[in-house]
Scaffold this motif. Structure first.
Motif, PDB file in Angstrom:
ATOM      1  N   LYS A 191       0.809  -1.218   0.000  1.00 59.33           N
ATOM      2  CA  LYS A 191       0.000   0.000   0.000  1.00 59.33           C
ATOM      3  C   LYS A 191       0.847   1.275   0.000  1.00 59.33           C
ATOM      4  N   LYS A 192       1.849   1.346   0.855  1.00 57.26           N
ATOM      5  CA  LYS A 192       2.676   2.558   0.927  1.00 57.26           C
ATOM      6  C   LYS A 192       3.384   2.817  -0.389  1.00 57.26           C
ATOM      7  N   VAL A 193       3.863   1.755  -1.030  1.00 54.92           N
ATOM      8  CA  VAL A 193       4.564   1.894  -2.310  1.00 54.92           C
ATOM      9  C   VAL A 193       3.602   2.421  -3.374  1.00 54.92           C
ATOM     10  N   VAL A 194       2.411   1.853  -3.443  1.00 52.06           N
ATOM     11  CA  VAL A 194       1.421   2.271  -4.446  1.00 52.06           C
ATOM     12  C   VAL A 194       0.997   3.716  -4.204  1.00 52.06           C
ATOM     13  N   CYS A 220       1.416   6.963  -6.718  1.00 56.13           N
ATOM     14  CA  CYS A 220       0.287   7.839  -7.068  1.00 56.13           C
ATOM     15  C   CYS A 220       0.635   9.300  -6.795  1.00 56.13           C
ATOM     16  N   GLU A 221       1.223   9.557  -5.647  1.00 50.62           N
ATOM     17  CA  GLU A 221       1.628  10.928  -5.307  1.00 50.62           C
ATOM     18  C   GLU A 221       2.637  11.456  -6.320  1.00 50.62           C
ATOM     19  N   TRP A 222       3.610  10.621  -6.682  1.00 59.30           N
ATOM     20  CA  TRP A 222       4.612  11.011  -7.668  1.00 59.30           C
ATOM     21  C   TRP A 222       3.925  11.363  -8.984  1.00 59.30           C
ATOM     22  N   GLY A 223       2.985  10.549  -9.393  1.00 59.23           N
ATOM     23  CA  GLY A 223       2.267  10.794 -10.633  1.00 59.23           C
ATOM     24  C   GLY A 223       1.491  12.102 -10.583  1.00 59.23           C
TER      25      GLY A 223
END
Length: 51
Positions: free
Chosen positions: A33-36, A40-43
């Motif tokens: 979850k943290k990685v995903v 998303c934040e990076w995107g």
């Protein structure tokens, strides 16, 4: 790919017509979850204004 999905995603099929599958994360899948969320934040930060 199916093998990885099997480790990360649980599929429950209910015996109704038409068949009703329900998907959920396994305990191992929940660890991503943290990685995903970070992706998303990076995107959001890097793709804003490009569409």
């Amino acid at each position: 790919m199916q093998r990885i999905a099997f480790i990360l995603i649980h599929r429950e099929v209910y015996p109704v017509v038409p068949p009703k599958p329900e998907y959920s994360l396994t305990e191992r899948g929940k660890t991503l979850k943290k990685v995903v969320y970070s992706l998303c934040e990076w995107g959001i930060e890097n793709m804003s204004g490009t569409f």
